[in-house]
Design a protein around this motif. Sequence first.
Motif, PDB file in Angstrom:
ATOM      1  N   VAL A 116      -5.165 -11.024 -13.306  1.00  0.00           N
ATOM      2  CA  VAL A 116      -4.901 -10.124 -12.254  1.00  0.00           C
ATOM      3  C   VAL A 116      -3.273  -9.752 -12.184  1.00  0.00           C
ATOM      4  N   TRP A 117      -2.947  -8.462 -12.248  1.00  0.00           N
ATOM      5  CA  TRP A 117      -1.325  -8.142 -12.060  1.00  0.00           C
ATOM      6  C   TRP A 117      -1.069  -7.697 -10.829  1.00  0.00           C
ATOM      7  N   HIS A 118      -1.536  -8.237  -9.919  1.00  0.00           N
ATOM      8  CA  HIS A 118      -1.277  -7.845  -8.426  1.00  0.00           C
ATOM      9  C   HIS A 118       0.218  -8.146  -8.008  1.00  0.00           C
ATOM     10  N   THR A 119       0.949  -7.354  -7.149  1.00  0.00           N
ATOM     11  CA  THR A 119       2.153  -8.049  -6.649  1.00  0.00           C
ATOM     12  C   THR A 119       1.727  -9.088  -5.471  1.00  0.00           C
ATOM     13  N   PRO A 120       2.191 -10.186  -5.645  1.00  0.00           N
ATOM     14  CA  PRO A 120       1.850 -11.378  -4.159  1.00  0.00           C
ATOM     15  C   PRO A 120       2.287 -10.792  -3.248  1.00  0.00           C
ATOM     16  N   THR A 121       1.787 -11.329  -2.047  1.00  0.00           N
ATOM     17  CA  THR A 121       2.537 -11.160  -0.785  1.00  0.00           C
ATOM     18  C   THR A 121       3.386 -12.458  -0.292  1.00  0.00           C
ATOM     19  N   GLY A 122       4.118 -12.463   0.489  1.00  0.00           N
ATOM     20  CA  GLY A 122       4.754 -13.474   0.911  1.00  0.00           C
ATOM     21  C   GLY A 122       6.356 -13.293   1.184  1.00  0.00           C
ATOM     22  N   VAL A 123       6.961 -14.502   1.849  1.00  0.00           N
ATOM     23  CA  VAL A 123       8.424 -14.487   1.837  1.00  0.00           C
ATOM     24  C   VAL A 123       9.044 -14.926   0.820  1.00  0.00           C
ATOM     25  N   PHE A 124      10.499 -14.566   0.720  1.00  0.00           N
ATOM     26  CA  PHE A 124      11.151 -15.004  -0.625  1.00  0.00           C
ATOM     27  C   PHE A 124      12.759 -14.859  -0.097  1.00  0.00           C
ATOM     28  N   ARG A 125      13.372 -15.254  -1.223  1.00  0.00           N
ATOM     29  CA  ARG A 125      14.802 -14.978  -0.916  1.00  0.00           C
ATOM     30  C   ARG A 125      15.440 -14.562  -2.384  1.00  0.00           C
ATOM     31  N   ILE A 126      16.633 -13.790  -2.312  1.00  0.00           N
ATOM     32  CA  ILE A 126      16.988 -13.605  -3.593  1.00  0.00           C
ATOM     33  C   ILE A 126      17.909 -14.634  -4.279  1.00  0.00           C
ATOM     34  N   LEU A 127      17.594 -15.187  -5.175  1.00  0.00           N
ATOM     35  CA  LEU A 127      18.116 -16.234  -5.785  1.00  0.00           C
ATOM     36  C   LEU A 127      19.429 -16.079  -6.688  1.00  0.00           C
ATOM     37  N   PRO A 177       0.778  -1.284   0.183  1.00  0.00           N
ATOM     38  CA  PRO A 177      -0.111  -0.216  -0.105  1.00  0.00           C
ATOM     39  C   PRO A 177       0.757   1.265   0.200  1.00  0.00           C
ATOM     40  N   ASP A 178       2.049   1.350   0.695  1.00  0.00           N
ATOM     41  CA  ASP A 178       2.777   2.405   0.727  1.00  0.00           C
ATOM     42  C   ASP A 178       3.687   2.447  -0.301  1.00  0.00           C
ATOM     43  N   ARG A 179       4.095   1.711  -1.411  1.00  0.00           N
ATOM     44  CA  ARG A 179       4.989   1.531  -2.400  1.00  0.00           C
ATOM     45  C   ARG A 179       6.290   1.980  -2.038  1.00  0.00           C
ATOM     46  N   MET A 180       6.741   0.950  -1.004  1.00  0.00           N
ATOM     47  CA  MET A 180       8.215   1.423  -0.430  1.00  0.00           C
ATOM     48  C   MET A 180       8.758  -0.062  -0.404  1.00  0.00           C
ATOM     49  N   MET A 181      10.091   0.087  -0.353  1.00  0.00           N
ATOM     50  CA  MET A 181      10.811  -1.286  -0.205  1.00  0.00           C
ATOM     51  C   MET A 181      11.743  -0.608   0.995  1.00  0.00           C
ATOM     52  N   TYR A 182      12.046  -1.452   2.070  1.00  0.00           N
ATOM     53  CA  TYR A 182      12.799  -1.020   3.184  1.00  0.00           C
ATOM     54  C   TYR A 182      13.909  -2.392   3.338  1.00  0.00           C
ATOM     55  N   TYR A 183      15.189  -1.736   3.371  1.00  0.00           N
ATOM     56  CA  TYR A 183      16.337  -2.710   3.360  1.00  0.00           C
ATOM     57  C   TYR A 183      17.060  -2.452   4.653  1.00  0.00           C
ATOM     58  N   PHE A 184      17.026  -3.600   5.460  1.00  0.00           N
ATOM     59  CA  PHE A 184      17.753  -3.700   6.717  1.00  0.00           C
ATOM     60  C   PHE A 184      18.957  -4.273   6.738  1.00  0.00           C
ATOM     61  N   ILE A 196       4.339  -7.481   1.944  1.00  0.00           N
ATOM     62  CA  ILE A 196       3.381  -7.384   3.056  1.00  0.00           C
ATOM     63  C   ILE A 196       2.184  -6.466   2.546  1.00  0.00           C
ATOM     64  N   TYR A 197       1.147  -6.646   3.106  1.00  0.00           N
ATOM     65  CA  TYR A 197      -0.084  -5.678   2.699  1.00  0.00           C
ATOM     66  C   TYR A 197      -0.470  -4.963   3.964  1.00  0.00           C
ATOM     67  N   LYS A 198       0.091  -3.972   4.375  1.00  0.00           N
ATOM     68  CA  LYS A 198      -0.535  -3.064   5.499  1.00  0.00           C
ATOM     69  C   LYS A 198      -0.722  -1.573   5.320  1.00  0.00           C
ATOM     70  N   PRO A 199      -1.953  -1.348   5.053  1.00  0.00           N
ATOM     71  CA  PRO A 199      -2.185  -0.034   4.745  1.00  0.00           C
ATOM     72  C   PRO A 199      -2.477   0.782   5.984  1.00  0.00           C
ATOM     73  N   ILE A 200      -2.465   0.411   7.008  1.00  0.00           N
ATOM     74  CA  ILE A 200      -2.525   1.083   8.266  1.00  0.00           C
ATOM     75  C   ILE A 200      -1.395   0.760   9.085  1.00  0.00           C
ATOM     76  N   LYS A 201      -0.768   2.042   9.705  1.00  0.00           N
ATOM     77  CA  LYS A 201       0.511   1.833  10.396  1.00  0.00           C
ATOM     78  C   LYS A 201       0.470   2.939  11.750  1.00  0.00           C
ATOM     79  N   VAL A 202       0.623   2.518  12.807  1.00  0.00           N
ATOM     80  CA  VAL A 202       0.816   3.337  13.896  1.00  0.00           C
ATOM     81  C   VAL A 202       2.295   3.481  14.679  1.00  0.00           C
ATOM     82  N   ALA A 203       2.700   4.227  14.970  1.00  0.00           N
ATOM     83  CA  ALA A 203       3.972   4.366  15.643  1.00  0.00           C
ATOM     84  C   ALA A 203       3.739   5.436  16.939  1.00  0.00           C
ATOM     85  N   VAL A 204       4.436   5.122  18.123  1.00  0.00           N
ATOM     86  CA  VAL A 204       4.459   5.842  19.266  1.00  0.00           C
ATOM     87  C   VAL A 204       5.569   6.414  19.693  1.00  0.00           C
TER      88      VAL A 204
END
Length: 465
Positions: A295-306, A261-268, A398-406
């Motif tokens: 349907v051309w959705h990006t799927p959710t799930g875990v993966f590895r760089i092959l 939903p936020d169209r971002m990739m985070y690298y840790f 992941i598909y997480k449109p709602i996020k909260v931070a304190v």
Amino acid sequence: MLLRLTVLAPMFLALVLSGCSSTPKSRPEALAALARLWDADVPARAYDEYLSVEETYARAESFTEKNDDRMAEKYYRLALVKGKLLEEQIRREEVKPVRSPAAGVPKSLPADQLPGNLPEPDRQITDGPSFGVESGPAEPDRPIENQPLPGVEGAVVDSRPVGDVSRGPETDPGEADQSRRHTPPPVIKSDRIIGGEELYVVKKGDTLGLIGAKLGVSWRYLAKANNLDPKQHLYVGQELRVVNRRIVPKKVRNGLVINIPDRMMYYFKQGRLAKSIPVALGKPNPRDVQDDDVVWHTPTGVFRILAKEKDPIWRVPPSIQKEMEEQGKEVVSKVLPGDKNPLGKYALRTSIPGIMIHSTIRPASIYGFSSHGCIRVSPGMMEDLFDEIEVNTRGEIIYKPIKVAVTEDGRVFLEVNRDVYDKKIDFEKEVKEVLRKNRATGKVDWKKVDLVLRNKLGIAEDVTM
């Protein structure tokens, strides 16, 4: 039912392509026509027809980028004719809006929150573009319009005026750091909140689409926030107010997290956020989607760089070959490395079948929903990531449109993004649940929460009581 412009366009092609001037004089009119269609919520009513206008404008922009004014003028005029035809068709059909704003919602919201929002250039839309080519094989991602200056009218999101700067000498395009002047924001004590508020100083070659793709904001939002006139061009030295404050959706020790939903990739790396990268993702459903449609959705799930591939070959999947055939394009099974290969120069092959993380020849499409499912990254950012990341790195989509931070001092920030894949999310219920999990239910001003929930701007806002 609306008559498709892809059928009508050839009837007017001879008219449009004749008698063109040597300079693209029709550009402002074509741009204004696009703005009128968007403001009238036409994408929600006639997705394919509106997209045809956008694609034609994008092709014109690609010729402008190549300094081919003659061809650019031809396509600007074609986009204008298509736009006027669609406007007239809408009027004749007297199509009513899909929905009207709920009671209490401000009359003018940022354009990327209008009903039936299209994928952004990148759009979206996108989004001077380098992604258009006159000929060659069809590409895996639908073109998204790159608006050098979209036509939007209405309320200014931030009432503070943008600085009035004079036109100075053009800056070196390579001096990227000089184009971003940060304004001192309030200190936010949280490692989960990134971005903020800043002034971006326009440099040579910039468009709203490219700026939005670089900073991870919608070009429509940029236009609204800065009260920009659709008939004016950006100029070197112009200041644009940018707000790209967001909440990191999930932390991992090492690897990638991609939030659709936020169209971002985070690298840790080693438990710390090393990079936050705007991306383009799979398309949403068209409004008239049928059960047997692809349907051309990006799927959710875990993966590895092959694998890591420099100068990759694009092996066109059968489903995309079928789409090429249906659209009357040349059907190809393979595209070799080069400036017409939509995978760009660098690609990371993932363990999810058919899904790659790759660079693009359409940089202004970044921060939109425009691919066939792959994760698209701007060329410069992809090159940096390619150099750093290792084979076997873990990742998760992941598909997480709602996020909260304190924050450390007890302030509560809420970020709400659109449900772009129409997963039927009960936003009000989900917001309450996320606040409860963060032990923040009693700390918020519910009027502020309601405003963030209704606007769905994708910006982390302080909702503290």
